[in-house]
Design an enzyme around this catalytic site. Structure first.
Site, mmCIF file in Angstrom:
data_model
loop_
_atom_site.group_PDB
_atom_site.id
_atom_site.type_symbol
_atom_site.label_atom_id
_atom_site.label_comp_id
_atom_site.label_asym_id
_atom_site.label_seq_id
_atom_site.Cartn_x
_atom_site.Cartn_y
_atom_site.Cartn_z
ATOM 1 N N ASP A 8 0.892 -1.156 0.000
ATOM 2 C CA ASP A 8 0.000 0.000 0.000
ATOM 3 C C ASP A 8 0.933 1.210 0.000
ATOM 4 O OD1 ASP A 8 -1.613 2.124 0.687
ATOM 5 O OD2 ASP A 8 -2.225 1.333 2.643
ATOM 6 N N LYS A 70 3.018 11.024 -3.601
ATOM 7 C CA LYS A 70 1.918 10.364 -4.313
ATOM 8 C C LYS A 70 1.004 11.376 -5.005
ATOM 9 C CE LYS A 70 -1.666 6.920 -3.323
ATOM 10 N NZ LYS A 70 -2.112 5.985 -2.288
ATOM 11 N N GLU A 147 -7.287 0.560 -4.188
ATOM 12 C CA GLU A 147 -7.219 0.432 -2.730
ATOM 13 C C GLU A 147 -8.519 -0.122 -2.124
ATOM 14 O OE1 GLU A 147 -5.885 4.343 -1.705
ATOM 15 O OE2 GLU A 147 -3.918 3.963 -2.565
ATOM 16 N N ASP A 169 -12.062 5.888 3.646
ATOM 17 C CA ASP A 169 -10.608 5.850 3.838
ATOM 18 C C ASP A 169 -10.090 7.230 4.250
ATOM 19 O OD1 ASP A 169 -7.863 5.724 3.593
ATOM 20 O OD2 ASP A 169 -7.850 4.763 1.629
#
Ligand code: AMP
Length: 584
Positions: A8, A70, A147, A169
């Site tokens: 992840d 990211k 994800e 999330d």
């Protein structure tokens, strides 16, 4: 047998897991942490740090530290350091390299294959960039998966039972909601929504503001401009926040935080959960909009959901959990660690794709299929975007369509590949373009040009065009202009390997220099002391050796240190040690 792992690769933290036997194991990093801060730093000493070490020094080396890379994946952002420009892929590869190395030492095995997760809304360019980052780090990326899909795997929800679930999330810096439909061998992301600038860091900042204001009120010292003091407060604020997820009060004790007119000042405060909830209520409220948006986009109401999964460390906050329950009417599932469930799901897929999963287990029988998040089209006459593969088509997918020329005796056609839902080409994202030339001379509308779109299981697109009259074909794998070319990737792989090899040696040089520097300051008072007690010649010799070593240490630039310089420093240090041993 080499292990395949699930990674992840998060905005603030990354996590990795593997299947050992039939168990999913979260792999701790070399520092013992179950998650690794996604932070890379280039220090003044020429060292490259990744993870906790990089995060800890961030406040005193802001220019040399990169966090949240990211957010830049698939863009033309470059991080400049020491005359070199690093792409987001290369920075991400540094994080992945550390994870790979730490996983190998923990598992006692080589790690070549990995499944890496990305947010469901990641575009082709962002997915490609993530895959390239893995390659640069020396990983064979078996698959890029969404994800929320990975979370559903970790919860064992991909079990053939049809259901719609919501994945909430809330990580360190981003908030994502996905509504996914699990069907017979198919997982479809029905909708995603979120806030790119909402996460645990914002909760920390609220505590920091409160603590700094309280400290000022009580001690009359403002520490806002003191970088080191602020960093200490920030670390303690995060700890207090985590404590408040299971306790109702947290103590914040920071000795010697500042110096006031009347001496040193210590922070000694208590934060209650009630106060924390009050300070952060609006942040929790901000998650409601995206949840409602995702449900509306998926065309369902919360009553049609069978489960709500919590992902991301910040969902441990009780007020967040209460909010999720209020918004969905469901008790969120909590039996998998929220900061580990994405990596765990990726590990199941990694094992399956590397063919190591025990046959007969539910996960091995499940074939993961995802869907394209956006429609793929080509531009046709009048600037129209003509779709070839529509949004939500199950991937891998392949589709061909015959086009023709718009002009008489047209020798070539330009194929513009677009991604997006809009009718006109200019309103969609241009993924790439190429030219098919050498078309057989003919009147407009006669040539037959077959355009084929192929999306692999990672969501990466290849487009080809073929003139059926001549058999001439052209093909491109879509890499947006901001992504790296094959040549650049190859170069980055070589750089990373070279760095890896040179790293050990350079670290040794830096250690030699650092030890010498430390020794110089350690023996300096001893030499001065010996002036009164030792033989004059011995004292003078020690002084001369000290100066010689000091000169060599000061002269060498740690970033460009050579083996010769390291050797000279080592020799000079030995001479000084010998000279010091003669002192009385
Ligand atoms: P992630 O990116 O999913 O690892 O989430 C990281 C965020 O979760 C950081 O802001 C952490 O401070 C936060 N976090 C981790 N553990 C807890 C906890 N027990 N309570 C509240 N927040 C937490």
């Amino acid at each position: 047998m080499a292990k395949a792992i699930g990674i992840d690769l998060g905005t603030t933290n990354s996590c990795m897991a593997a299947m050992v036997g039939s168990e999913i194991v979260v792999i701790p990093n070399a520092e013992g942490g179950r998650t690794t801060p996604s932070v890379v730093a280039f220090t003044k000493n020429g060292e490259r740090l990744v993870g906790d070490l990089a995060k800890r020094q961030a406040a005193v080396n802001t220019d040399g530290t990169v966090a949240s890379i990211k957010r830049q994946m698939g863009t033309d952002y470059r991080f400049k350091r020491n005359g070199k420009k690093y792409t987001p892929q290369e920075i991400s590869a540094m994080i992945l390299s550390k994870l790979k190395k730490d996983a190998e030492s923990y598992l006692g095995d080589t790690v070549n294959d990995a499944v890496i997760t990305v947010p469901a809304y990641f575009t082709d360019a962002q997915r490609q960039a993530t895959k390239d980052a893995g390659r640069i780090a020396g990983l064979n990326v078996l698959r890029i998966i969404n994800e929320p899909t990975a979370a559903a795997f970790a919860y064992g929800l991909v079990n053939g039972m049809e259901q719609k679930i919501l994945v909430y999330d809330l990580g360190g810096g981003t908030f994502d909601v996905s509504v996914i439909e699990i069907g017979d061998n198919l997982i479809e992301v029905l909708a995603t929504a979120g806030d790119n600038h909402l996460g645990g860091d914002d909760f920390d900042a609220r505590i920091v503001d409160y603590l700094v204001a309280e400290f000022k009120r009580q001690e009359r010292v403002d520490i806002r401009k003191d970088v080191t003091a602020m960093q200490r407060v920030r670390e303690e604020a995060e700890k207090a926040k985590k404590t408040l997820s299971s306790a109702t009060t947290a103590m914040i004790n920071i000795p010697y935080l500042a110096v006031g007119k009347d001496g040193p000042k210590h922070m000694d405060l208590t934060l209650t959960r009630a106060k924390f909830d009050e300070l952060t209520a609006d942040l929790v409220d901000r998650t409601a909009g995206p949840v409602q948006q995702a449900l509306a986009d998926a065309g369902i109401t919360s009553s049609q959901l069978t489960k709500v999964l919590l992902v991301g460390g910040s969902t441990r906050i009780p007020a967040v959990q209460a909010k999720v329950k209020m918004l969905t009417g469901l008790e969120p599932s909590k039996n998998v660690n929220p900061d580990e469930c994405v990596a765990s799901g990726a590990a199941i897929q990694a094992e399956k794709l590397s063919g190591q999963l025990i046959v007969g287990s539910t996960a091995s029988e499940m074939i993961l299929m995802d869907v394209t998040p956006l429609t793929l089209s080509i531009e046709t006459v009048g600037g129209v975007a003509t779709p070839l593969i529509r949004r939500n088509t199950t991937i891998p997918a392949k589709y061909s369509q015959i086009f023709t020329t718009a002009g008489n005796f047209q020798k070539s056609v330009d194929i513009k590949v677009l991604q997006g839902e809009r009718r006109f080409a200019k309103d969609n994202k241009l993924l790439g373009e190429f030219r098919l030339d050498g078309i057989k001379k003919a009147l407009a509308g006669v040539p037959q040009i077959e355009v084929t779109f192929e999306i692999d299981a990672n969501g990466i697109v290849t487009v080809s065009a073929k003139d059926l009259g001549t058999g001439k074909a052209q093909q491109i794998t879509i890499t947006s202009s901001s992504n790296m070319s094959e040549e650049e990737i190859e170069q980055a792989i070589r750089d990373a390997k070279e760095y890896e090899a040179a790293d050990g040696e350079r670290k040794e040089f830096i250690d030699i220099r650092n030890e010498a520097e430390q020794y110089l300051s350690q023996v300096s008072p001893q030499i001065e002391e010996a002036k009164k007690t030792s033989d004059k010649k011995d004292y003078k010799n020690a002084k001369a050796c000290w100066s010689e070593l000091n000169k060599r240490v000061c002269k060498c630039n740690p970033e460009k240190m050579t083996a010769m310089e390291a050797g000279e420093i080592r020799d000079a240090k030995e001479k000084l040690e010998e000279a010091v041993s003669r002192l009385r």
